[in-house]
Design a protein around this motif. Structure first.
Motif, short mmCIF file in Angstrom:
data_model
loop_
_atom_site.label_atom_id
_atom_site.label_comp_id
_atom_site.label_asym_id
_atom_site.label_seq_id
_atom_site.Cartn_x
_atom_site.Cartn_y
_atom_site.Cartn_z
N ILE A 34 0.85 -1.20 0.00
CA ILE A 34 0.00 0.00 0.00
C ILE A 34 0.87 1.24 0.00
O ILE A 34 0.57 2.22 -0.67
N ARG A 35 1.96 1.19 0.75
CA ARG A 35 2.89 2.32 0.77
C ARG A 35 3.49 2.54 -0.62
O ARG A 35 3.68 3.67 -1.04
N LYS A 37 2.01 1.93 -3.50
CA LYS A 37 0.97 2.58 -4.30
C LYS A 37 0.82 4.04 -3.90
O LYS A 37 0.61 4.91 -4.75
N TRP A 38 0.94 4.32 -2.60
CA TRP A 38 0.81 5.70 -2.12
C TRP A 38 1.93 6.57 -2.68
O TRP A 38 1.67 7.68 -3.16
N ASN A 41 1.43 7.20 -6.47
CA ASN A 41 0.41 8.19 -6.76
C ASN A 41 0.85 9.59 -6.37
O ASN A 41 0.48 10.57 -7.02
N ARG A 88 -6.47 9.18 -5.40
CA ARG A 88 -5.86 7.91 -5.02
C ARG A 88 -4.96 8.04 -3.80
O ARG A 88 -4.91 7.15 -2.96
N HIS A 91 -7.12 8.04 -0.84
CA HIS A 91 -7.68 6.71 -0.61
C HIS A 91 -6.67 5.81 0.08
O HIS A 91 -6.99 5.15 1.07
N TYR A 92 -5.45 5.76 -0.42
CA TYR A 92 -4.44 4.88 0.16
C TYR A 92 -3.93 5.39 1.51
O TYR A 92 -3.43 4.60 2.32
N TYR A 95 -5.16 3.64 4.68
CA TYR A 95 -4.72 2.29 5.02
C TYR A 95 -3.26 2.18 5.41
O TYR A 95 -2.79 1.10 5.75
N GLU A 99 -1.64 -0.79 7.67
CA GLU A 99 -0.63 -1.66 7.07
C GLU A 99 0.64 -1.69 7.92
O GLU A 99 1.26 -2.73 8.09
#
Length: 105
Positions: A34-35, A37-38, A41, A88, A91-92, A95, A99
Motif C-alpha cells: 500500500i505504501r 501505491k501511495w 500516486n 488515489r 484513498h491509500y 490504510y 498496514e
C-alpha cells in the motif's frame, strides 16, 4: 515582468521534478504494497503539476497557435492527472497506518 515569472516557473519545474524523483525512489525502496501505491500516486501528482507548469512556461515563452494548442492539451492532461492521483493518494492514506501495524516485527 515575464522574465521574472519565467525564472519562478523554471524554479518550480525543477522543484516538482525533484519531488517526482524523490517519490519514485521511495516507491522502489519500500516493501509494503500500500505504501508503494501511495508513493507512486504522490509521484503522479508531482508529474501532473510538472506538466501544468511546463505548459504555462511554454505559453509565456512562445506565442504561436501550435504552442497554445499543445500546451492547452498538456495543461488539461496535467490537471486530470493531479485530480486523479490526488484522489488515489487520499484513498491509500487511510490504510497506511493499518498496514504499518500489521507488518510490525
Amino acid at each position: 515582468m515575464s522574465n521574472i515569472f519565467n525564472i519562478i516557473l523554471a524554479f518550480l519545474i525543477i522543484i516538482t521534478f525533484v519531488f517526482y524523483f524523490y517519490f519514485k525512489t521511495k516507491q522502489f525502496r519500500t516493501n509494503l504494497p500500500i505504501r508503494k501505491k501511495w508513493y507512486a500516486n504522490r509521484a503522479g501528482v508531482a508529474l501532473g503539476i510538472l506538466l501544468i507548469l511546463f505548459g504555462i512556461n511554454q505559453i509565456i515563452l512562445y506565442h504561436t497557435v501550435l504552442t497554445y494548442v499543445v500546451c492547452a492539451i498538456m495543461i488539461v492532461f496535467g490537471l486530470f492527472a493531479c485530480i486523479n492521483y490526488n484522489k488515489r493518494v487520499h484513498h491509500y492514506a487511510q490504510y497506511i497506518a493499518e498496514e504499518e501495524e500489521l507488518n510490525k516485527k
